[in-house]
Design a protein around this motif. Sequence first.
Motif, PDB file in Angstrom:
ATOM      1  N   LYS A 420       0.847  -1.177   0.124  1.00 41.81           N
ATOM      2  CA  LYS A 420       0.026  -0.030   0.083  1.00 41.81           C
ATOM      3  C   LYS A 420       0.950   1.289   0.083  1.00 41.81           C
ATOM      4  O   LYS A 420       0.438   2.323  -0.576  1.00 41.81           O
ATOM      5  CB  LYS A 420      -0.920   0.050   1.174  1.00 41.81           C
ATOM      6  N   ARG A 421       1.969   1.432   0.632  1.00 44.31           N
ATOM      7  CA  ARG A 421       2.882   2.326   0.826  1.00 44.31           C
ATOM      8  C   ARG A 421       3.854   2.361  -0.468  1.00 44.31           C
ATOM      9  O   ARG A 421       4.639   3.294  -0.434  1.00 44.31           O
ATOM     10  CB  ARG A 421       3.532   2.255   2.109  1.00 44.31           C
ATOM     11  N   GLY A 422       3.662   1.565  -1.347  1.00 43.08           N
ATOM     12  CA  GLY A 422       4.801   1.421  -2.505  1.00 43.08           C
ATOM     13  C   GLY A 422       6.044   0.816  -1.862  1.00 43.08           C
ATOM     14  O   GLY A 422       7.110   1.225  -2.825  1.00 43.08           O
ATOM     15  N   LEU A 423       6.299   0.203  -0.940  1.00 47.64           N
ATOM     16  CA  LEU A 423       7.463  -0.301  -0.323  1.00 47.64           C
ATOM     17  C   LEU A 423       7.614  -1.704  -0.763  1.00 47.64           C
ATOM     18  O   LEU A 423       8.777  -2.241  -0.090  1.00 47.64           O
ATOM     19  CB  LEU A 423       7.681   0.007   1.173  1.00 47.64           C
ATOM     20  N   TYR A 424       6.881  -2.506  -1.223  1.00 53.32           N
ATOM     21  CA  TYR A 424       7.135  -3.827  -1.590  1.00 53.32           C
ATOM     22  C   TYR A 424       6.607  -4.050  -2.989  1.00 53.32           C
ATOM     23  O   TYR A 424       5.676  -3.797  -3.633  1.00 53.32           O
ATOM     24  CB  TYR A 424       6.399  -4.695  -0.588  1.00 53.32           C
ATOM     25  N   ARG A 425       7.342  -4.648  -3.750  1.00 52.94           N
ATOM     26  CA  ARG A 425       7.278  -5.100  -5.067  1.00 52.94           C
ATOM     27  C   ARG A 425       6.041  -6.047  -5.022  1.00 52.94           C
ATOM     28  O   ARG A 425       5.713  -6.926  -4.579  1.00 52.94           O
ATOM     29  CB  ARG A 425       8.485  -5.789  -5.724  1.00 52.94           C
ATOM     30  N   SER A 426       5.025  -5.736  -6.302  1.00 54.64           N
ATOM     31  CA  SER A 426       3.976  -6.569  -6.606  1.00 54.64           C
ATOM     32  C   SER A 426       3.957  -7.334  -7.699  1.00 54.64           C
ATOM     33  O   SER A 426       3.367  -8.489  -7.804  1.00 54.64           O
ATOM     34  CB  SER A 426       2.715  -5.574  -6.815  1.00 54.64           C
ATOM     35  N   GLN A 427       5.207  -7.248  -8.455  1.00 58.73           N
ATOM     36  CA  GLN A 427       5.353  -8.195  -9.840  1.00 58.73           C
ATOM     37  C   GLN A 427       6.737  -8.815  -9.376  1.00 58.73           C
ATOM     38  O   GLN A 427       7.497  -8.226  -9.087  1.00 58.73           O
ATOM     39  CB  GLN A 427       5.395  -7.503 -11.004  1.00 58.73           C
ATOM     40  N   PRO A 428       6.499 -10.069  -9.916  1.00 59.64           N
ATOM     41  CA  PRO A 428       7.966 -10.670  -9.790  1.00 59.64           C
ATOM     42  C   PRO A 428       9.040 -10.060 -10.816  1.00 59.64           C
ATOM     43  O   PRO A 428       8.685  -9.370 -11.743  1.00 59.64           O
ATOM     44  CB  PRO A 428       7.848 -12.039 -10.348  1.00 59.64           C
ATOM     45  N   GLN A 429      10.544 -10.253 -10.399  1.00 57.69           N
ATOM     46  CA  GLN A 429      11.408  -9.692 -11.286  1.00 57.69           C
ATOM     47  C   GLN A 429      12.043 -10.822 -12.093  1.00 57.69           C
ATOM     48  O   GLN A 429      12.085 -12.046 -11.587  1.00 57.69           O
ATOM     49  CB  GLN A 429      12.518  -9.197 -10.489  1.00 57.69           C
ATOM     50  N   ALA A 430      12.360 -10.346 -13.289  1.00 56.11           N
ATOM     51  CA  ALA A 430      13.253 -11.644 -14.200  1.00 56.11           C
ATOM     52  C   ALA A 430      14.716 -11.227 -14.269  1.00 56.11           C
ATOM     53  O   ALA A 430      15.173  -9.921 -13.740  1.00 56.11           O
ATOM     54  CB  ALA A 430      12.459 -11.344 -15.581  1.00 56.11           C
ATOM     55  N   GLY A 431      15.524 -11.932 -14.859  1.00 58.79           N
ATOM     56  CA  GLY A 431      16.907 -11.681 -14.843  1.00 58.79           C
ATOM     57  C   GLY A 431      17.776 -12.048 -13.935  1.00 58.79           C
ATOM     58  O   GLY A 431      17.169 -12.798 -12.809  1.00 58.79           O
ATOM     59  N   THR A 432      18.879 -11.891 -13.915  1.00 62.13           N
ATOM     60  CA  THR A 432      20.053 -12.105 -13.016  1.00 62.13           C
ATOM     61  C   THR A 432      19.769 -11.501 -11.644  1.00 62.13           C
ATOM     62  O   THR A 432      19.031 -10.512 -11.864  1.00 62.13           O
ATOM     63  CB  THR A 432      21.470 -12.060 -13.582  1.00 62.13           C
ATOM     64  N   PHE A 433      20.438 -11.835 -10.534  1.00 66.94           N
ATOM     65  CA  PHE A 433      20.221 -11.292  -9.406  1.00 66.94           C
ATOM     66  C   PHE A 433      21.123  -9.973  -9.409  1.00 66.94           C
ATOM     67  O   PHE A 433      20.448  -8.807  -9.005  1.00 66.94           O
ATOM     68  CB  PHE A 433      21.174 -12.123  -8.439  1.00 66.94           C
ATOM     69  N   ARG A 434      22.001  -9.775 -10.218  1.00 64.37           N
ATOM     70  CA  ARG A 434      22.794  -8.366 -10.385  1.00 64.37           C
ATOM     71  C   ARG A 434      22.041  -7.623 -11.251  1.00 64.37           C
ATOM     72  O   ARG A 434      21.796  -6.337 -10.862  1.00 64.37           O
ATOM     73  CB  ARG A 434      23.878  -8.621 -10.927  1.00 64.37           C
ATOM     74  N   SER A 435      21.519  -8.123 -12.448  1.00 60.40           N
ATOM     75  CA  SER A 435      20.561  -7.081 -13.149  1.00 60.40           C
ATOM     76  C   SER A 435      19.364  -6.557 -12.458  1.00 60.40           C
ATOM     77  O   SER A 435      18.721  -5.369 -12.759  1.00 60.40           O
ATOM     78  CB  SER A 435      19.942  -8.174 -14.446  1.00 60.40           C
ATOM     79  N   ARG A 436      18.825  -7.212 -11.525  1.00 59.33           N
ATOM     80  CA  ARG A 436      17.531  -6.830 -10.748  1.00 59.33           C
ATOM     81  C   ARG A 436      17.835  -5.393  -9.834  1.00 59.33           C
ATOM     82  O   ARG A 436      17.254  -4.599  -9.488  1.00 59.33           O
ATOM     83  CB  ARG A 436      17.117  -7.679  -9.845  1.00 59.33           C
ATOM     84  N   LEU A 437      19.279  -5.508  -9.157  1.00 59.24           N
ATOM     85  CA  LEU A 437      19.712  -4.486  -8.282  1.00 59.24           C
ATOM     86  C   LEU A 437      20.376  -3.035  -8.958  1.00 59.24           C
ATOM     87  O   LEU A 437      20.337  -2.333  -8.531  1.00 59.24           O
ATOM     88  CB  LEU A 437      20.727  -5.107  -7.319  1.00 59.24           C
ATOM     89  N   ARG A 438      20.701  -3.479 -10.301  1.00 59.48           N
ATOM     90  CA  ARG A 438      21.256  -2.441 -10.842  1.00 59.48           C
ATOM     91  C   ARG A 438      20.603  -1.325 -11.695  1.00 59.48           C
ATOM     92  O   ARG A 438      19.461  -1.930 -12.477  1.00 59.48           O
ATOM     93  CB  ARG A 438      22.370  -2.995 -11.937  1.00 59.48           C
ATOM     94  N   ALA A 439      20.854  -0.197 -11.830  1.00 58.58           N
ATOM     95  CA  ALA A 439      19.837   0.727 -12.426  1.00 58.58           C
ATOM     96  C   ALA A 439      19.788   0.573 -13.978  1.00 58.58           C
ATOM     97  O   ALA A 439      18.932   0.654 -14.661  1.00 58.58           O
ATOM     98  CB  ALA A 439      20.105   2.253 -12.246  1.00 58.58           C
ATOM     99  N   ASP A 440      21.165   0.044 -14.421  1.00 57.55           N
ATOM    100  CA  ASP A 440      21.222  -0.321 -15.962  1.00 57.55           C
ATOM    101  C   ASP A 440      21.083  -1.409 -16.178  1.00 57.55           C
ATOM    102  O   ASP A 440      20.748  -2.049 -17.392  1.00 57.55           O
ATOM    103  CB  ASP A 440      22.662   0.074 -16.355  1.00 57.55           C
TER     104      ASP A 440
END
Length: 458
Positions: A420-440
């Motif tokens: 509700k506060r926008g502090l937890y992701r609602s959709q699963p992430q794809a890709g590698t572990f690193r790709s999910r943490l990096r802005a690029d």
Amino acid sequence: MSDPKPLLFALYEQASVGCGGAPSLWTHPADERLTANTFDFWSNQARIADQANLDMLFFADVLGFYDVFGGNADAAVKWAVEAPANDPLMIIPGLAAITRQLAFGATVTTTYEHPFTHARRFSTLDHMTHGRIGWNIVTSYLSSAARNFGLEQMIRHGDRYARAEEFMDVVYKLWEGSWAEDAVVADKVRQVYAQGDRVKPVDHIGEYYRVAGPHLCAPSPQRTPLLIQAGWSGRGREFAAKHAELIFIAKSDPHEIRQGLEEIWAMAEARGRNRGDVQSLTVLRIVTAKTEIEARRKYDELQSHYHLEAQLVSYAGDTGFDLSRYADSDALSNHTEGLTSYMMRPDGSGKPLTAGDVRKRFASVTRGTDLILVGTPQQVADRIEAHARISGTSGYMLNPLTSPGTLEDFVELVVPELQKRGLYRSQPQAGTFRSRLRADGASRLPPSAYGASFRSAW
């Protein structure tokens, strides 16, 4: 004002009956940790975490029993304090096969492993998980572990870090520099898997290691696994600023956390790294229910199955202070093997801690300096939001008090409030572990990373 950014959330675990969260709470009637030697226990945890879009299932690990308390391992075995310790690297591949996007962090020491076999093991894990693996870099701290590897005593703190630095150089050479990006052709018609002139030895000769190479594995999705580190000492912060992409923080005071992170970020920037390249997870424990009364009842029930002796076994292993030899009025003394940083009161008074001070601090589930939140889901979410705003932490590592109860309560009750506060992701992430943490969205180490400097100029 921009929308809040979702925080990172992970589950802290150990492949043992007694998890580090509260080692005696496996005695709670609702706890299922007595089945920790079964794959069913771990698959259930992983499926819950995966379906709830947690970012990572993290495994801490030890290589010896906590044998300081009482001068032997009897109490550690009795209370299953981080014991018996199975190998998490043997569990992760099975969990990766039954999950969609959950990443995994595994603790492996640089003190007792060899960098050549370590590099192969993590490249294999990176392949098998499609890039969903991170390595928690530790230098180990148990004297019992040192004896298990043939040493008479634990290697000194500074020497362990010196060994770790060379260890990192070797694995970077293997992961980043041994195989060219275009080495693998995999051409059935031409009958060429890889070009021999694009795979080369590393020929490392150092103070601690001699490694010829080449690396035995072809480049994996991340090449270098996501690098996690938990050192909070001065030397640990330097190591984190140089290598870490995700820092594990076992502190509760948001101002102290902010100060430590600012120091690490400044050191990282001095090395040419970006602040965003170093993220963090703060240890979090929760007791929650739909009403405050019910949450307090849950807490009281936990307290009735919480045993001080088990916690003091853990404390002795972590610090070197065997409180079984101290009366309450005795001050902690540096005549023991104990760490000096644990001898003084945290209030800044300069007065030494007594054994009674420590026993009082650890007398309840809300013990020590760790962050523990008790209340309704709304109250817990409010405190997480406020803590994150002040501390600057990237997210939280949920340390279970009961398993799987703590995780189930977090997912069912707290996650909707965070969303509700926008502090937890609602959709699963794809890709590698690193790709999910990096802005690029990159899967490989950025050019500014120290490890990237070992890439060969093919």
